[in-house]
Motif scaffolding. Structure first.
Motif, PDB file in Angstrom:
ATOM      1  N   TRP A 295       2.975   4.519  -0.830  1.00 54.58           N
ATOM      2  CA  TRP A 295       2.888   5.454  -1.939  1.00 54.58           C
ATOM      3  C   TRP A 295       3.917   5.141  -3.019  1.00 54.58           C
ATOM      4  O   TRP A 295       3.614   5.161  -4.216  1.00 54.58           O
ATOM      5  N   GLU A 296       5.153   4.878  -2.611  1.00 55.33           N
ATOM      6  CA  GLU A 296       6.199   4.572  -3.598  1.00 55.33           C
ATOM      7  C   GLU A 296       5.809   3.401  -4.494  1.00 55.33           C
ATOM      8  O   GLU A 296       6.126   3.385  -5.679  1.00 55.33           O
TER       9      GLU A 296
ATOM     10  N   THR B 140       2.558   2.140  -5.004  1.00 48.02           N
ATOM     11  CA  THR B 140       1.315   2.320  -5.764  1.00 48.02           C
ATOM     12  C   THR B 140       1.360   3.495  -6.737  1.00 48.02           C
ATOM     13  O   THR B 140       0.670   3.475  -7.756  1.00 48.02           O
ATOM     14  N   GLN B 141       2.162   4.524  -6.437  1.00 47.75           N
ATOM     15  CA  GLN B 141       2.105   5.751  -7.229  1.00 47.75           C
ATOM     16  C   GLN B 141       3.370   6.065  -8.013  1.00 47.75           C
ATOM     17  O   GLN B 141       3.322   6.865  -8.957  1.00 47.75           O
ATOM     18  N   LYS B 142       4.506   5.502  -7.618  1.00 46.62           N
ATOM     19  CA  LYS B 142       5.752   5.979  -8.229  1.00 46.62           C
ATOM     20  C   LYS B 142       6.581   4.893  -8.901  1.00 46.62           C
ATOM     21  O   LYS B 142       6.835   4.953 -10.083  1.00 46.62           O
TER      22      LYS B 142
ATOM     23  N   GLU C  37       0.809  -1.222   0.000  1.00 45.64           N
ATOM     24  CA  GLU C  37       0.000   0.000   0.000  1.00 45.64           C
ATOM     25  C   GLU C  37       0.839   1.267   0.000  1.00 45.64           C
ATOM     26  O   GLU C  37       0.294   2.371  -0.126  1.00 45.64           O
TER      27      GLU C  37
END
Ligand SMILES: [Zn+2]
Length: 108
Positions: free
Chosen positions: A15-16, A18-20, A13
């Motif tokens: 951020w790195e 899921t998003q990056k 979960e």
């Protein structure tokens, strides 16, 4: 001199993930382990992290302050794989906490 390893140990979960950067260094997998060539010694410390900075939501600052019988560390020597990402963020967080900073230079 104390040696502290600070490795990514992500949850799916994060951020790195899921998003990056996508899936990497998931906690409990080989990707979150120190490579054999740099294997920690028994007396070394390992701090798992979930963001670029080793200070963010970890016990690193507390550990540094407790070393040398509570006198604490004044200077940190930083080395790592991605100078422009993790070392950059860790150096800023070390600076704001009052540490002197040395960034080790490597050659490839
Ligand atoms: Zn990561």
């Amino acid at each position: 001199m104390p040696v502290i390893y600070s490795n990514d140990a992500h949850y799916a979960e994060d951020w790195e993930v899921t998003q990056k950067w996508g899936e990497h260094a998931i906690k409990g997998t080989n990707g979150a382990e120190v490579i054999a060539e740099l294997a920690p010694a028994k007396k070394d410390y390992i701090i798992e992290k979930r963001t670029y900075s080793s200070f963010y939501e970890t016990s690193l600052d507390q550990l540094l302050k407790s070393l040398y019988r509570g006198k604490g560390v004044k200077t940190v020597v930083l080395g790592g794989m991605h100078t422009h990402i993790c070392i950059r963020h860790m150096a800023a967080d070390a600076f704001f906490r009052g540490y002197k900073i040395i960034v080790a230079e490597g050659r490839s």
